[in-house]
Each structure stands twice: as C-alpha cells, then as structure tokens.
Design an enzyme around this catalytic site. Structure first.
Site, short mmCIF file in Angstrom:
data_model
loop_
_atom_site.label_atom_id
_atom_site.label_comp_id
_atom_site.label_asym_id
_atom_site.label_seq_id
_atom_site.Cartn_x
_atom_site.Cartn_y
_atom_site.Cartn_z
N HIS A 26 0.82 -1.20 0.00
CA HIS A 26 0.00 0.00 0.00
C HIS A 26 0.86 1.26 0.00
CE1 HIS A 26 -3.42 -2.58 0.75
NE2 HIS A 26 -2.76 -3.12 1.77
N ASP A 64 -0.53 -4.89 4.63
CA ASP A 64 -1.91 -5.17 4.99
C ASP A 64 -2.03 -5.17 6.51
OD1 ASP A 64 -2.57 -5.51 2.33
OD2 ASP A 64 -2.40 -7.70 2.40
N GLU A 105 9.02 -11.43 23.63
CA GLU A 105 9.51 -12.79 23.48
C GLU A 105 8.35 -13.68 23.04
OE1 GLU A 105 10.65 -15.01 26.96
OE2 GLU A 105 9.65 -13.59 28.28
N CYS A 131 19.28 1.19 12.96
CA CYS A 131 19.41 1.11 11.50
C CYS A 131 20.65 0.37 11.02
CB CYS A 131 19.37 2.52 10.91
SG CYS A 131 17.79 3.34 11.19
#
Length: 349
Positions: A26, A64, A105, A131
């Site tokens: 999307h 989704d 967990e 990152c």
C-alpha cells in the site's frame, strides 16, 4: 598503525549467494498524510509540503493490516532461499535484524525460523542495533562462515511503519500538541515498511558471486539519548542527531581510507541508509562523497530502518546496475550512535 588499533573486520571467505526484497503493497503519499494533519499544521503555523520539500519523501508503504514483522521477513526470506537454489535445511544460521518485533519474546527469529522450515540445528537470533542491524547481522553470519561453523546463513528483516505513523498522526491532531511536539515526532512521519533478506555462504560454494569483505564500525554512545523509539512513539532531536551522526560518519570515513583504501574515486556505488534528502546531502557534502554514485529509495519508500540498505542493494542489483569487479560501499548510521561502512565486491553471477 598499532595492529591492536586496527578497526577493519575483514572477511576472505564469504560470498553473497542471493538477495531479495519485498515492497509493502500500500503506497501512502506524503500529501495524503499532510492532508490529515492539516488542522494541526494550520493551528501551529506549519506549512504543508515539508515531508516532500525538505525530507524528499514523496511516499512510504504500509503492509496489509495484521501483517507481523515475522510475516514480512518470511516473505523476503523465502525469495532469497529460492534465488539461492538451496534447500532450507542447508542453512546453518538465521539472524533477524528488524527494529519491529512480533513480541518481546519469543524472538522474531524463532517465528521466521519455523516459517522458513529451517532445520532444528540452525542457530536463530534477533540482533537489534537500530538502522545498523542488517549490516551487523551480515557480520555475524560472515564470522560463522569464516570460522567454518556453517556453510550457509541468512539475514532477514521485516519493518512496519503503520502502527507508529498512525499513532503519531492521532497525537499530533490533539489540541494540546505544540509545534515543538510536532518537530520532536517528525521523524515518525518519514518511516516506511518493507522487507529484505540475504543468503551468505562459503566462497568456494559460490566463487563467482559477490564477495562480502567486511568493514569498520565506530560507536559514540554518549549520544544515545538523541532518539527514543517505542512501538507507537518516537521522539528525535533531529538537528543534533544529524550533526552527531555525520561527525561520527566522518571519523569512520577517514578510517576506511586508511585501512580499506577507500576514496571518492575508487568506489563505484554508494548504498547509503535511506533517511531523507537533508541527511543524504549533508553526509555527501561533509564526507565529499560523489552522490551521483548513490542509489536512492527514500523518495518512494521513506526510512525503512535496517531494511533500507539491503532493500536498496537488492533493488539496484535487480535493475542490473552492478558490474563484475565493482566496489560497492554500504554506509549507515544508527541511533545510539553507531556508524558502519562495509564493502561488497560484485561478482560475475
């Protein structure tokens, strides 16, 4: 230089057998997000268009609803294993590197391990480092290969921005939100979704494949308070994070020149962490990088965290833009702060 001070973690025996990426389905434009934020922007006197004009981000992606990070990572992992042409049972270790997790967990890696049908003896871990996670995961798998522990290993990452972005929009629309609050949460509006995977192996199993040479990492953890992320909230001191991050990157860049022989001329491609237009331009100007060699995906995908570097690498490879023998620089800065730069030498396959 004192051998004990050498920073380059070099690998001699590691090939990249396959790469894959999956775009979330999307597309959400920045204009659409800012239309929703218009009441708040008008109330505090902020101009529309900042996401595209300043950050350079035209859109980002959503999965989704209900898609878990393990689902996304599994999609990319299945493609990478198929491209590698090996049975799942051949993989000796899996590392999941996503910032987004299914739960605290068990590890997200456990679920991906099961979804991919890996053998019970295959190691599986989550490695989290903002990152830098995916490149750190590459190093972990490469070390196991170099030590002779495994023949094949896979690194996966699945990121989702829907939850944090939607929660941020709702907070910004509250009447008590100030311009300062919006600036502190601005980075959340730049986040994207996507997944990536990489199968690495012993060089003799794929001698003509791209070679992972390793790289250099430095930390400046005194800056760990400049970015604070939660599942539905991220607060960032954007100005100081950029300043400190680029200063750290400059130190790493100098070390790559000394220890890896890098310079602006002998690197053929730059795969940078995809943060924003401002980040890319500032990094390029400070380090003297030839940005015409950089491959950009943040304009359509936003900042996908640790998945950004491998997604950009995979997309560029699929477009046939790498040639045999070319040197590809991976460069990323992660909140914390950590910075790593690493090299791939492209193969004939």
């Amino acid at each position: 230089m004192d051998p004990q001070m050498k920073h380059f973690q070099a690998f001699q025996n590691v090939s990249i057998k396959s790469l894959s990426h999956v775009d979330a389905p999307h597309r959400i434009s920045s204009a659409a997000l800012e239309d929703r934020l218009a009441p708040a922007f008008e109330r505090v006197g902020m101009r529309k268009g900042v996401l595209e004009k300043v950050a350079g981000i035209k859109a980002r992606r959503y999965w989704d609803e209900g898609t878990l990070p393990s689902d996304a990572a599994t999609m990319a992992g299945k493609i990478a294993i198929k491209r590698a042409g090996i049975p799942a049972e051949a993989i000796g270790a899996l590392v999941n590197t996503s910032v987004c997790r299914d739960f605290l967990e068990p590890s997200t890696a456990c679920r991906v391990h099961h979804n991919l049908g890996l053998a019970s003896h295959a190691l599986n871990h989550d490695i989290g480092n903002a990152c830098l996670g995916f490149i750190n995961g590459m190093d972990f798998i490469a070390t196991l290969i170099e030590l002779g522990r495994i023949d094949y290993g896979i690194v996966v990452d699945g990121e989702s921005s829907r939850e944090v972005t939607e929660a941020t929009i709702e907070r910004i629309l509250q009447p008590e939100t100030t311009a300062l609050d919006i600036r502190a949460q601005f980075a959340s509006l730049t986040l994207g979704s996507g997944a990536a995977a990489m199968v690495l192996c012993r060089k003799e199993l794929a001698p003509k494949a791209p070679q992972y040479r390793g790289g250099i990492l430095l930390a400046e953890t005194k800056h760990a308070n400049l970015c604070e992320g939660h599942p539905t909230y991220m607060k960032t001191d954007t100005k100081n994070l950029l300043k400190a991050g680029v200063e750290l990157a400059n130190r790493v860049w100098r070390l790559t020149q000394e220890e890896m022989g890098w310079n602006a001329d002998n690197l053929d491609h730059l795969i940078l962490h995809q943060v924003s237009q401002v980040h890319t331009m500032t990094l390029g100007q400070t380090l003297g990088l030839p940005l015409q060699k950089a491959h950009i995906t943040f304009d359509e995908l936003g900042n996908i965290g640790p998945a950004a570097v491998p997604i950009t690498l995979s997309k560029t490879a699929d477009e046939g833009k790498f040639a045999a023998g070319e040197r590809i620089a991976l460069m990323a800065i992660g909140s914390g702060l950590n910075c790593q730069m690493a090299e791939i030498v492209w193969g004939e396959e």
